[in-house]
Design a protein around this motif. Structure first.
Motif, short mmCIF file in Angstrom:
data_model
loop_
_atom_site.label_atom_id
_atom_site.label_comp_id
_atom_site.label_asym_id
_atom_site.label_seq_id
_atom_site.Cartn_x
_atom_site.Cartn_y
_atom_site.Cartn_z
N ILE A 158 -2.03 -37.20 -46.01
CA ILE A 158 -2.69 -37.27 -47.31
C ILE A 158 -1.71 -36.95 -48.43
O ILE A 158 -1.76 -37.57 -49.50
CB ILE A 158 -3.91 -36.34 -47.32
CG1 ILE A 158 -4.97 -36.87 -46.37
CG2 ILE A 158 -4.48 -36.18 -48.73
CD1 ILE A 158 -6.09 -35.91 -46.10
N TRP B 114 0.26 -40.02 -49.63
CA TRP B 114 -0.43 -41.11 -50.30
C TRP B 114 0.00 -41.21 -51.75
O TRP B 114 0.30 -40.20 -52.40
CB TRP B 114 -1.93 -40.93 -50.24
CG TRP B 114 -2.53 -41.19 -48.89
CD1 TRP B 114 -1.92 -41.73 -47.81
CD2 TRP B 114 -3.86 -40.92 -48.50
NE1 TRP B 114 -2.78 -41.82 -46.77
CE2 TRP B 114 -4.00 -41.33 -47.16
CE3 TRP B 114 -4.95 -40.37 -49.14
CZ2 TRP B 114 -5.17 -41.20 -46.47
CZ3 TRP B 114 -6.13 -40.24 -48.45
CH2 TRP B 114 -6.24 -40.66 -47.12
N THR C 59 -2.01 -42.56 -54.18
CA THR C 59 -3.18 -42.26 -54.99
C THR C 59 -3.83 -40.97 -54.49
O THR C 59 -3.74 -40.64 -53.31
CB THR C 59 -4.21 -43.39 -54.91
OG1 THR C 59 -4.60 -43.56 -53.55
CG2 THR C 59 -3.64 -44.69 -55.44
N THR C 60 -4.47 -40.27 -55.38
CA THR C 60 -5.16 -39.04 -55.02
C THR C 60 -6.61 -39.36 -54.66
O THR C 60 -7.32 -39.96 -55.47
CB THR C 60 -5.14 -38.05 -56.21
OG1 THR C 60 -3.79 -37.85 -56.62
CG2 THR C 60 -5.74 -36.73 -55.81
N PRO C 61 -7.05 -38.98 -53.48
CA PRO C 61 -8.43 -39.28 -53.10
C PRO C 61 -9.42 -38.38 -53.84
O PRO C 61 -9.08 -37.26 -54.24
CB PRO C 61 -8.46 -39.00 -51.59
CG PRO C 61 -7.35 -38.05 -51.36
CD PRO C 61 -6.31 -38.36 -52.40
N ASP C 62 -10.63 -38.89 -54.07
CA ASP C 62 -11.67 -38.08 -54.70
C ASP C 62 -12.20 -37.02 -53.75
O ASP C 62 -12.51 -35.91 -54.15
CB ASP C 62 -12.83 -38.98 -55.15
CG ASP C 62 -12.41 -39.92 -56.26
OD1 ASP C 62 -11.52 -39.54 -57.05
OD2 ASP C 62 -12.95 -41.03 -56.32
N THR D 198 -11.73 -35.52 -49.60
CA THR D 198 -11.02 -35.53 -48.32
C THR D 198 -11.74 -34.60 -47.36
O THR D 198 -12.03 -33.46 -47.72
CB THR D 198 -9.56 -35.06 -48.49
OG1 THR D 198 -8.93 -35.86 -49.47
CG2 THR D 198 -8.82 -35.15 -47.19
N SER E 144 -17.00 -43.82 -45.29
CA SER E 144 -17.36 -43.99 -46.70
C SER E 144 -18.85 -44.19 -46.86
O SER E 144 -19.40 -43.92 -47.89
CB SER E 144 -16.60 -45.14 -47.30
OG SER E 144 -16.89 -46.34 -46.60
#
Length: 88
Positions: free
Chosen positions: A66, A69, A71-74, A76, A88
């Motif tokens: 992670i 990555w 992009t930063t996930p909303d 995790t 999802s």
């Protein structure tokens, strides 16, 4: 009695030191090696497959993947195998 204690300490100290050094440098469980999961995560982030690895802490591996990555996930979810069906 004092001589016995001194001899016991003089014998057991090198033995304990050898055991500690073998466990530290052998490190079969990779307790003292923090770069193992990081190297696996960098290979995975390049889009390649990783095979033949063992004794890997999957929670640390997921964290390292992670962190690689772009992009930063909303959200995790990191956990045991019970969290795997969550999608999802």
């Amino acid at each position: 009695m004092r001589v016995f204690i001194i001899k016991t300490i003089c014998f057991s100290l090198p033995v304990l030191l050898i055991v500690a050094l073998v466990n530290y440098f052998g490190d079969a469980a990779r307790i003292f090696d923090s770069g193992y999961e990081r190297s696996i995560a960098s290979i995975i982030s390049k889009g390649k497959h990783v095979t033949d690895f063992g004794n890997c802490d999957e929670r640390i591996l997921q964290k390292e993947i992670i962190s690689n990555w772009d992009t930063t996930p909303d959200l995790t979810i990191i956990g045991s195998s019970r969290t795997m069906p969550i999608n999802s």
